[in-house]
Enzyme design. Structure first.
Site, mmCIF file in Angstrom:
data_model
loop_
_atom_site.group_PDB
_atom_site.id
_atom_site.type_symbol
_atom_site.label_atom_id
_atom_site.label_comp_id
_atom_site.label_asym_id
_atom_site.label_seq_id
_atom_site.Cartn_x
_atom_site.Cartn_y
_atom_site.Cartn_z
ATOM 1 N N HIS A 203 0.907 -1.258 -0.217
ATOM 2 C CA HIS A 203 0.174 0.162 0.221
ATOM 3 C C HIS A 203 1.068 1.580 -0.049
ATOM 4 O O HIS A 203 2.479 1.476 -0.859
ATOM 5 C CB HIS A 203 -0.806 0.273 1.408
ATOM 6 C CG HIS A 203 -1.960 0.935 1.168
ATOM 7 N ND1 HIS A 203 -2.523 1.538 0.249
ATOM 8 C CD2 HIS A 203 -3.339 1.288 2.081
ATOM 9 C CE1 HIS A 203 -3.505 1.964 0.281
ATOM 10 N NE2 HIS A 203 -3.729 1.728 1.904
ATOM 11 N N HIS B 89 -1.641 -2.004 -9.195
ATOM 12 C CA HIS B 89 -3.183 -1.808 -8.845
ATOM 13 C C HIS B 89 -4.235 -2.266 -8.740
ATOM 14 O O HIS B 89 -4.593 -3.074 -9.562
ATOM 15 C CB HIS B 89 -2.782 0.126 -9.447
ATOM 16 C CG HIS B 89 -3.628 0.567 -8.235
ATOM 17 N ND1 HIS B 89 -5.519 0.489 -7.902
ATOM 18 C CD2 HIS B 89 -3.378 1.650 -7.423
ATOM 19 C CE1 HIS B 89 -5.535 1.212 -6.884
ATOM 20 N NE2 HIS B 89 -4.426 1.743 -7.023
ATOM 21 N N ASP C 174 2.870 5.418 -6.475
ATOM 22 C CA ASP C 174 4.561 6.034 -5.675
ATOM 23 C C ASP C 174 5.055 5.307 -6.570
ATOM 24 O O ASP C 174 6.440 5.539 -5.659
ATOM 25 C CB ASP C 174 4.015 4.727 -4.901
ATOM 26 C CG ASP C 174 3.145 4.745 -3.659
ATOM 27 O OD1 ASP C 174 2.172 3.480 -3.900
ATOM 28 O OD2 ASP C 174 2.891 5.545 -3.195
HETATM 29 C C1 SDX Z 1 -1.357 2.422 -3.469
HETATM 30 O O1 SDX Z 1 -6.208 0.863 -3.474
HETATM 31 C C2 SDX Z 1 -5.297 1.743 -3.667
HETATM 32 O O2 SDX Z 1 -6.063 2.489 -4.032
HETATM 33 C C3 SDX Z 1 -4.304 2.252 -3.076
HETATM 34 C C4 SDX Z 1 -3.591 2.968 -3.790
HETATM 35 C C5 SDX Z 1 -4.073 4.351 -3.017
HETATM 36 O O3 SDX Z 1 -3.714 5.493 -2.886
HETATM 37 O O4 SDX Z 1 -4.450 4.393 -1.937
HETATM 38 O O5 SDX Z 1 -3.602 3.896 -5.067
HETATM 39 C C6 SDX Z 1 -1.784 3.491 -3.315
HETATM 40 O O6 SDX Z 1 -0.793 1.488 -2.481
HETATM 41 C C7 SDX Z 1 -0.542 1.586 -4.905
HETATM 42 C C8 SDX Z 1 -0.314 -0.090 -5.075
HETATM 43 C C9 SDX Z 1 1.188 0.681 -4.324
HETATM 44 N N1 SDX Z 1 1.797 -1.181 -4.239
HETATM 45 C C10 SDX Z 1 2.826 -0.977 -5.044
HETATM 46 O O7 SDX Z 1 3.378 -0.904 -6.048
HETATM 47 C C11 SDX Z 1 3.176 -2.638 -4.789
HETATM 48 C C12 SDX Z 1 4.289 -3.116 -6.223
HETATM 49 N N2 SDX Z 1 2.159 -4.304 -6.124
HETATM 50 C C13 SDX Z 1 1.204 -4.739 -6.037
HETATM 51 O O8 SDX Z 1 1.645 -4.888 -4.703
HETATM 52 C C14 SDX Z 1 0.372 -5.444 -7.109
HETATM 53 O O9 SDX Z 1 0.388 -4.888 -7.876
HETATM 54 C C15 SDX Z 1 -0.761 -5.042 -5.928
HETATM 55 C C16 SDX Z 1 -0.602 -4.965 -4.205
HETATM 56 C C17 SDX Z 1 -0.799 -3.437 -5.893
HETATM 57 C C18 SDX Z 1 -1.899 -5.817 -6.265
HETATM 58 O O10 SDX Z 1 -1.963 -6.686 -5.790
HETATM 59 P P1 SDX Z 1 -3.035 -7.268 -6.930
HETATM 60 O O11 SDX Z 1 -4.170 -6.761 -6.525
HETATM 61 O O12 SDX Z 1 -2.659 -8.691 -6.554
HETATM 62 O O13 SDX Z 1 -2.599 -6.976 -8.365
HETATM 63 P P2 SDX Z 1 -3.691 -8.083 -9.541
HETATM 64 O O14 SDX Z 1 -4.376 -8.885 -8.893
HETATM 65 O O15 SDX Z 1 -3.939 -7.007 -10.689
HETATM 66 O O16 SDX Z 1 -2.366 -9.531 -10.011
HETATM 67 C C19 SDX Z 1 -2.502 -9.576 -11.168
HETATM 68 C C20 SDX Z 1 -1.090 -10.602 -11.491
HETATM 69 C C21 SDX Z 1 -0.994 -11.544 -10.236
HETATM 70 O O17 SDX Z 1 -0.272 -12.426 -11.270
HETATM 71 P P3 SDX Z 1 -0.680 -13.720 -11.337
HETATM 72 O O18 SDX Z 1 -1.176 -14.593 -10.741
HETATM 73 O O19 SDX Z 1 -2.332 -13.010 -12.963
HETATM 74 O O20 SDX Z 1 0.387 -14.419 -12.149
HETATM 75 O O21 SDX Z 1 -0.186 -9.743 -11.815
HETATM 76 C C22 SDX Z 1 0.731 -9.793 -10.719
HETATM 77 C C23 SDX Z 1 0.107 -10.665 -9.742
HETATM 78 O O22 SDX Z 1 1.490 -11.773 -8.829
HETATM 79 N N3 SDX Z 1 1.278 -8.462 -10.334
HETATM 80 C C24 SDX Z 1 2.501 -8.038 -10.372
HETATM 81 C C25 SDX Z 1 2.815 -7.287 -9.264
HETATM 82 N N4 SDX Z 1 1.546 -6.380 -9.655
HETATM 83 C C26 SDX Z 1 0.265 -7.345 -9.591
HETATM 84 N N5 SDX Z 1 3.952 -8.812 -10.611
HETATM 85 C C27 SDX Z 1 4.763 -7.941 -10.564
HETATM 86 N N6 SDX Z 1 5.376 -6.958 -9.986
HETATM 87 C C28 SDX Z 1 3.747 -6.210 -9.691
HETATM 88 N N7 SDX Z 1 3.797 -4.882 -8.917
#
Ligand code: SDX
Length: 390
Positions: free
Chosen positions: A229, A270, A328
């Protein structure tokens, strides 16, 4: 049936709620605050005006804005006993750990005459939080440096005052760089609210029990701290520094794709945006502008970030999963250029998001609500008897 939640106009009973504050279209990459696109607010508004908009629902006229700013300035100081509370922490404590404690401690100062059913009390709580977060945040930084706390200066703008309290010392005159102040204010605007994200949902769930608003905001700070987050901005800088050179980007892209490797590309992806996060676009422009004005257009971290973004946006793994840079990804580079240590990045996110948290809290408490009670899908044992014979 499994996983299908019915909509409950009450609140959070099924993990959903009604709100009029922020609208996101994740597929189209749209973010509106009370109907205004985030890019227009970032360009034409400022943080305190955006605070007014989020809290009251309309942009202020000149007189309302002046009055709002004046009231915010009336609450910038904190009780001197907060300094003693601060000194209970180790100097090397993470500032987010300290902020969780300090903001929660505010609930002990105001619980006696805090009637959350009284709109005026709710408004004062909002003013106290907007005003005191920069003071508390800068106290955390000064404490970690072993420097004296700098008292707020009400002759400065919100962003100038924060940078003054962060970097001034009692020994000499300190002039805030206007480029830094403008960039800081834009970062505040871009992080102000974001619908029902994890930390805002935490604040609403905590608030639905009728808990003290300062304690609810402290719960929001706790949730924001996680690297998935708000903690991502700190993690992006750490990642860019670990990559160290554009020649190593491919190695990290492969790590991010490896399901056996917990590494994720920080600042990408996201829960809602399956398109460019509109805040990331503004953040990237601000980053270019600030670094150019500082003569750091060739900052190695910026070069790595831009190359990483370009590769990721072309790589099928990221394209198929609609993984784009989020808010971020660039913010940390700007904050580093301003001289803010990475340990303070998420604190700044929390400072900015406080208006979103308290606006959602106020919206919920000001109309009939039920205590939140998210549902579950039970996948455990069916009923069975305790084995009596041994
Ligand atoms: C914020 O909710 C909000 O609004 C939050 C926020 C706010 O203003 O309050 O916008 C602020 O928290 C932004 C997010 C910041 N976090 C990061 O940048 C951390 C890196 N991002 C990941 O941890 C991830 O993208 C999340 C946690 C943000 C979202 O995770 P999800 O919900 O699991 O993502 P998804 O379901 O879209 O994933 C789809 C696929 C998955 O792989 P498969 O199972 O389909 O094979 O994409 C992969 C995930 O493993 N994936 C990534 C990735 N993010 C998702 N792979 C590599 N790098 C990444 N960053």
């Amino acid at each position: 049936s499994h996983g299908v939640f019915t909509y409950d106009p009450g609140f959070m009973a099924t993990g959903s709620c009604e709100s009029a504050i922020t609208y996101i279209d994740g597929d189209a990459g749209v973010l509106l605050h009370r109907g205004y696109p985030i890019a227009q607010l970032a360009e034409h508004s400022d943080y305190l005006e955006t605070c007014y908009l989020l809290l009251y629902g309309e942009l202020p006229n000149a007189e309302q804005k002046a009055e709002f700013i004046k009231t915010v300035k009336n609450h910038t100081m904190v009780s001197e006993s907060m300094q003693k509370f601060l000194e209970g922490f180790r100097n090397d404590a993470h500032p987010m750990a300290i902020m969780v404690g300090l903001v929660s401690a505010l609930s002990a100062f105001y619980q006696d005459h805090m009637d959350i059913n009284d709109p005026e009390h709710r408004e004062i709580a909002a003013f106290r939080l907007i005003s005191k977060m920069p003071t508390l945040a800068s106290m955390c930084y000064k404490y970690s440096k072993g420097q004296p706390t700098m008292y707020p200066r009400n002759d400065l703008s919100y962003a100038e005052n924060f940078l003054y309290m962060m970097f001034a010392t009692p020994c000499e005159e300190y002039k805030v760089n206007p480029v830094f102040a403008n960039a800081m204010d834009k970062i505040f605007v871009l992080h102000a609210d974001h619908e029902q994200n994890a930390s805002t949902s935490t604040v609403r769930l905590a608030g639905s029990s009728g808990a003290n608003p300062f304690a609810c905001i402290s719960a929001g700070i706790t949730t924001l701290w996680g690297p998935a987050h708000g903690g991502a901005n700190e993690a992006v800088l750490t990642m860019l520094e670990e990559i160290g050179d554009v020649s190593r980007i491919d190695e990290f892209i492969e790590k991010a794709k490896d399901k056996n490797d917990p590494f994720r590309l920080m600042g990408f992806g996201h829960r809602v945006y399956k398109n460019f996060d509109p805040r990331a676009k503004v953040m990237r422009e601000t980053c270019d502008q600030v670094l150019a004005e500082l003569g750091q257009a060739n900052d190695p971290l910026l070069k790595i970030a831009k190359r990483l973004e370009q590769i990721a946006l072309e790589d099928p793994y990221f394209v198929e999963r609609k993984l784009y840079p989020n808010v971020d990804f660039y913010s940390g580079i700007i904050m580093k250029a301003i001289g803010i240590p990475t340990s303070m990045f998420t604190v700044i996110f929390a400072m900015s998001r406080t208006i979103g948290w308290i606006s959602h809290w106020n919206e919920m408490i000001s109309s009939p609500y039920k205590i939140g009670r998210p549902r579950q899908l039970y996948v455990g044992e069916t009923e069975r008897d305790f084995p009596t014979e041994k």
